[in-house]
Design a protein around this motif. Structure first.
Motif, PDB file in Angstrom:
ATOM      1  N   PRO A 101       0.820  -1.214   0.000  1.00  0.00           N
ATOM      2  CA  PRO A 101       0.000   0.000   0.000  1.00  0.00           C
ATOM      3  C   PRO A 101       0.857   1.269   0.000  1.00  0.00           C
ATOM      4  O   PRO A 101       1.857   1.344   0.716  1.00  0.00           O
ATOM      5  N   TYR A 102       0.469   2.236  -0.807  1.00  0.00           N
ATOM      6  CA  TYR A 102       1.178   3.512  -0.841  1.00  0.00           C
ATOM      7  C   TYR A 102       0.884   4.321   0.415  1.00  0.00           C
ATOM      8  O   TYR A 102       1.736   4.961   0.967  1.00  0.00           O
ATOM      9  N   TRP A 103      -0.389   4.278   0.860  1.00  0.00           N
ATOM     10  CA  TRP A 103      -0.803   4.926   2.109  1.00  0.00           C
ATOM     11  C   TRP A 103      -1.173   3.824   3.079  1.00  0.00           C
ATOM     12  O   TRP A 103      -2.314   3.371   3.147  1.00  0.00           O
ATOM     13  N   PRO A 104      -0.227   3.356   3.889  1.00  0.00           N
ATOM     14  CA  PRO A 104      -0.481   2.209   4.758  1.00  0.00           C
ATOM     15  C   PRO A 104      -1.597   2.423   5.784  1.00  0.00           C
ATOM     16  O   PRO A 104      -2.167   1.457   6.265  1.00  0.00           O
ATOM     17  N   ASP A 105      -1.953   3.659   6.101  1.00  0.00           N
ATOM     18  CA  ASP A 105      -3.014   3.908   7.083  1.00  0.00           C
ATOM     19  C   ASP A 105      -4.385   4.053   6.458  1.00  0.00           C
ATOM     20  O   ASP A 105      -5.347   4.367   7.159  1.00  0.00           O
ATOM     21  N   SER A 106      -4.519   3.819   5.146  1.00  0.00           N
ATOM     22  CA  SER A 106      -5.806   3.975   4.505  1.00  0.00           C
ATOM     23  C   SER A 106      -6.713   2.782   4.836  1.00  0.00           C
ATOM     24  O   SER A 106      -6.241   1.698   5.137  1.00  0.00           O
ATOM     25  N   GLN A 129      -8.335   0.879   2.888  1.00  0.00           N
ATOM     26  CA  GLN A 129      -8.160  -0.238   1.962  1.00  0.00           C
ATOM     27  C   GLN A 129      -7.021  -1.156   2.378  1.00  0.00           C
ATOM     28  O   GLN A 129      -6.954  -2.296   1.961  1.00  0.00           O
ATOM     29  N   SER A 130      -6.082  -0.697   3.194  1.00  0.00           N
ATOM     30  CA  SER A 130      -4.938  -1.527   3.553  1.00  0.00           C
ATOM     31  C   SER A 130      -5.226  -2.404   4.763  1.00  0.00           C
ATOM     32  O   SER A 130      -4.377  -3.176   5.183  1.00  0.00           O
TER      33      SER A 130
END
Length: 52
Positions: free
Chosen positions: A43-48, A50-51
């Motif tokens: 994931p590019y944004w690990p806190d999103s 979707q992750s």
């Protein structure tokens, strides 16, 4: 991470954006290659959401 994966068989992807000056373009993609890439992705944004 639970992602919806592409079907393993080949498929066509079409893109068109007349307002942006992009005519219809269709390419053949290998579903298995996409599935493999998704399974190796990070994931590019690990806190999103979707992750999770």
């Amino acid at each position: 991470m639970d992602l919806a994966l592409a079907a393993p068989e080949p498929f066509e992807l079409g893109v068109e954006w007349p307002a942006g000056g992009i005519e219809l373009s269709i390419v053949d993609l290998e579903g298995e290659a996409i599935r493999s890439a998704v399974q190796r992705s990070v994931p590019y944004w690990p806190d999103s959401p979707q992750s999770e």
